[in-house]
Design an enzyme around this catalytic site. Structure first.
Site, PDB file in Angstrom:
ATOM      1  N   SER A 207       0.646  -1.293  -0.050  1.00 13.04           N
ATOM      2  CA  SER A 207      -0.071  -0.117  -0.047  1.00 13.04           C
ATOM      3  C   SER A 207       0.893   1.314  -0.158  1.00 13.04           C
ATOM      4  O   SER A 207       1.560   1.332  -0.853  1.00 13.04           O
ATOM      5  CB  SER A 207      -0.981  -0.101   1.100  1.00 13.04           C
ATOM      6  OG  SER A 207      -2.097   1.013   1.024  1.00 13.04           O
TER       7      SER A 207
ATOM      8  N   ASP B 193      -8.465  -5.619  -5.752  1.00 16.18           N
ATOM      9  CA  ASP B 193      -8.316  -4.503  -4.754  1.00 16.18           C
ATOM     10  C   ASP B 193      -8.797  -2.977  -5.875  1.00 16.18           C
ATOM     11  O   ASP B 193      -8.413  -3.085  -7.101  1.00 16.18           O
ATOM     12  CB  ASP B 193      -6.793  -4.283  -4.496  1.00 16.18           C
ATOM     13  CG  ASP B 193      -6.562  -2.973  -3.774  1.00 16.18           C
ATOM     14  OD1 ASP B 193      -7.592  -2.279  -3.144  1.00 16.18           O
ATOM     15  OD2 ASP B 193      -5.400  -2.931  -3.935  1.00 16.18           O
TER      16      ASP B 193
ATOM     17  N   HIS C 235      -6.643  -6.520  -1.570  1.00 13.05           N
ATOM     18  CA  HIS C 235      -5.600  -5.484  -1.182  1.00 13.05           C
ATOM     19  C   HIS C 235      -4.209  -6.274  -0.745  1.00 13.05           C
ATOM     20  O   HIS C 235      -3.399  -6.043  -0.821  1.00 13.05           O
ATOM     21  CB  HIS C 235      -6.034  -4.315  -0.417  1.00 13.05           C
ATOM     22  CG  HIS C 235      -5.217  -3.133  -0.140  1.00 13.05           C
ATOM     23  ND1 HIS C 235      -4.905  -2.326  -1.046  1.00 13.05           N
ATOM     24  CD2 HIS C 235      -4.602  -2.865   1.217  1.00 13.05           C
ATOM     25  CE1 HIS C 235      -3.977  -1.487  -0.240  1.00 13.05           C
ATOM     26  NE2 HIS C 235      -3.984  -1.876   0.750  1.00 13.05           N
TER      27      HIS C 235
END
EC number: 3.4.16.-
Length: 510
Positions: free
Chosen positions: A231, A421, A478
Site C-alpha cells: 500500500s 483491490d 488489497h
C-alpha cells in the site's frame, strides 16, 4: 460532503485503516495527537513511560556512563508469547522456543526522543535464508497487521490465542517487521519534531535502524536482503532501496546485501495510478460508461495539480491541493458504488471499516503480551493520525523516479497486486510499471504474459524482463498474503530464488 465521503478520503490507500475496531475508530474523528505539554502525551508522562520500558537501559540512552561510552541505541530481547498454541511443542508442533523470536527498540540517532519498535523472527527453515524487512503503509499504520493477519509466524484467534501460520514468510526468510514512521504501533516519541514529513526522513531512519540491526546480528550480514511491503509502502520501499544502495556505494557503515524489493498493491506513481481508477471501476461494473467519462474529466484536473505539486518540490499549497483534488475521484466512485468493500470489490463493506481486525488490537494490549514484548505500559497504536497528517505532503510524490537506477544496477523489483483491490488496483500498478522509462522498458513491454502456477493451477499472470517482474494475483484483494497465503509465500520464494524470471516465456511454478 457527507461523513462517509470525508472518512473515505482519510482512508485512501492506507494499508491498515480497515483493522480499527469499533472502539478505536472513534479516534480517527477526534483531535489528532499533539505533543505539546497539554496534549495526550505530555512530556512528564512520556518520560515515565520511557523509564518504565523493561527493554530500556536503567538510565536514559542519552546519558553517558562512567566509562564515557554511550548506552546502547538498540535494545532487544527474545520473547515467548504467552498465548501461543502448542508453545512448548506438545502434539508434535514446533515450540516457540525452537526459533529465534525477538522484539526491540531502537533509539533513532537523528531525533530528540524517538524509539522505533520492531519484531524479528529467525527463519523456521534455514538461518542462511535471506533477511526480509516488511513495511506497512498508512502512512502511520503498524506492521503488526501483516504479522498477525498476513505473512507472520502466527495467526490470532477470537480468544486471543495464537497458532502457527503454515504459510508465514519466516518459512523462507529471516523476517523483520518495523513500526514506522515513529509514532506508529509501539514506536513512540515525546517530541513533535521527531515526526517525519517525507521519504528522506523515513528512509534515513530505516537505514540507521538497519545499520544497528546488523551490528546486533552480525551473523546475518552476509545473507541476501530484500525490502517488502504494501500500500503506502509503495512510497517507503523504493525510497529505502535507494537509500540502502547509496549507502553501499558510498561505503557508509555495514554493507547491506540488497538484492531486491517488492511492492504489493502499492501507491508509487500517483499521477498514473489515479488515472486508472475510472478504468478499473468500469471494468468491475462499479460505474457506468457515463460515470467513467465524467471521472476522466476530474482526472485531468488531478493530473495538472500533481504536476504543480512536483514543480513545488513536493511542498506547499500545490501538494495539499493535489491531495484533495485527486481524492475526489475515489470519493465519487464510492458514492456511486455504495457499500462495496474497496479492498476487495467482490465483498460488501461490513461496518465502517469493511474488515474487523480487533483480535490483533485486543491481543497486543493484553498486559501479559506487553510484558512479554517489553513495551511497558504503552498502548498499541494501530494507525496514527498524527503520523498520517505529518506525511500528507508526501502523498502525491512520484517514487518511481529512483527505480530505474536500481534496476540498472541489477537490483530486482517485483510489483504484485491482487486483482480485486480497488484502492491500489492492479491496473494502475501495471500502467506505471509499463510506462516506467528504464533500459529494459521496450523488452519488458514486449515480453509475453505467462501464468503463475501454484499446485499446478493458475494463481496469477506475470511478465518479466531483466530485473523487473509484474504479477497480477488471482482471487485476492488489497492484502494478497491474507487472501492467498500459499500463493504469496511461493511468490516470495520463487522471486528470491530467481524462479519468477521468465525471459523465455516459460511458466513459473514450484
Amino acid at each position: 460532503m457527507d461523513s462517509k465521503t470525508t472518512f473515505l478520503t482519510f482512508l485512501l490507500c492506507i494499508f491498515i485503516f480497515s483493522h480499527f475496531s469499533p472502539s478505536t475508530s472513534k479516534s480517527l474523528t477526534e483531535k489528532p495527537l499533539s505533543f505539546s505539554p497539554s496534549a495526550s502525551l505530555p512530556t512528564l508522562t512520556a518520560e515515565r513511560l520511557i523509564k518504565g520500558f523493561n527493554l530500556m537501559p536503567t538510565r536514559d540512552v542519552n546519558v553517558i556512563d562512567e566509562e564515557g561510552s554511550e548506552a546502547p541505541r538498540l535494545v532487544e530481547r527474545a520473547f515467548d508469547l504467552p498465548a501461543a498454541v502448542d508453545r512448548r511443542g506438545s502434539g508434535g508442533s514446533p515450540s516457540v522456543q525452537d526459533f529465534g523470536h525477538h522484539a526491540g527498540y531502537y533509539k533513532l540517532p537523528n531525533s530528540k526522543a524517538a524509539r522505533m519498535f520492531y519484531f524479528f523472527f529467525e527463519s523456521r527453515t534455514n538461518k542462511a535464508d535471506p533477511v526480509v524487512i516488511w513495511l506497512t503503509g498508512g502512512p502511520g499504520c503498524s506492521s503488526e497487521l501483516a504479522l498477525f493477519y498476513e505473512n507472520g509466524p502466527f495467526t490470532v484467534s477470537n480468544n486471543s490465542s495464537l497458532s502457527w501460520n503454515e504459510f508465514g514468510w519466516d518459512k523462507a526468510s529471516n523476517l523483520i517487521y518495523v513500526d514506522q514512521p515513529v509514532g506508529t504501533g509501539f514506536s513512540y516519541t515525546s517530541d513533535q519534531s521527531d515526526l517525519r514529513h517525507d521519504e528522506d526522513g523515513v528512509s534515513n531512519d530505516l537505514y540507521d535502524f538497519l545499520q544497528a540491526f546488523f551490528k546486533e546480528h552480525p551473523q546475518f550480514v552476509k545473507n541476501d536482503f530484500y525490502i517488502t511491503g504494501e500500500s503506502y509502502a509503495g512510497h517507503y520501499i523504493p525510497a529505502l532501496a535507494s537509500r540502502v544502495h547509496r549507502g553501499n556505494k558510498n561505503k557508509e557503515g555495514t554493507h547491506i546485501n540488497l538484492k531486491g524489493f517488492a511492492i504489493g498493491n502499492g501507491l508509487t506513481n500517483p499521477e498514473i495510478q489515479y488515472g486508472a481508477y475510472a478504468d478499473y471501476a468500469l471494468d468491475m461494473n462499479l460505474i457506468t460508461q457515463s460515470d467513467h467519462d465524467n471521472l476522466n474529466r476530474y482526472y485531468a484536473t488531478c493530473q495538472q495539480s500533481i504536476k504543480e505539486c512536483s514543480a513545488d518540490g513536493g511542498e506547499g499549497d500545490a501538494c495539499a491541493s493535489s491531495y484533495t483534488v485527486c481524492n475526489n475521484i475515489f470519493q465519487k466512485i464510492m458514492d456511486i458504488a455504495g457499500n462495496v468493500n474497496y479492498y476487495d470489490v467482490r465483498k460488501q463493506c461490513e461496518g465502517s471499516l469493511c474488515y474487523d481486525f480487533s483480535n490483533m488490537e485486543n491481543f497486543l494490549n493484553q498486559k501479559s503480551v506487553r510484558k512479554a514484548l517489553g513495551v511497558g505500559d504503552i498502548e498499541f497504536v494501530s494507525c496514527s493520525t498524527a503520523v498520517y497528517e505529518a506525511m500528507q505532503m508526501d502523498w502525491m510524490r512520484n517514487l518511481e523516479v529512483g527505480i530505474p537506477a536500481l534496476l540498472q544496477d541489477g537490483i530486482k523489483l517485483l510489483v504484485y497486486a491482487g486483482e480485486y483491490d480497488l484502492i491500489c488496483n492492479w491496473l494502475g500498478n501495471s500502467k506505471w510499471v509499463h510506462e516506467m522509462e528504464w533500459s529494459g522498458q521496450k523488452e519488458f513491454v514486449a515480453a509475453a504474459t505467462v501464468p503463475f502456477h501454484v499446485d499446478n493451477k493458475e494463481a496469477g499472470l506475470m511478465k518479466n524482463y531483466g530485473s523487473l517482474t509484474f504479477l497480477k494475483v488471482h482471487d485476492a484483494g488489497h492484502m494478497v498474503p491474507m487472501d492467498q497465503p500459499k500463493a504469496a509465500l511461493q511468490m516470495l520464494q520463487n522471486w528470491m530464488q530467481g524462479k519468477l524470471s521468465t525471459p523465455t516465456g516459460r511458466t513459473a511454478h514450484q
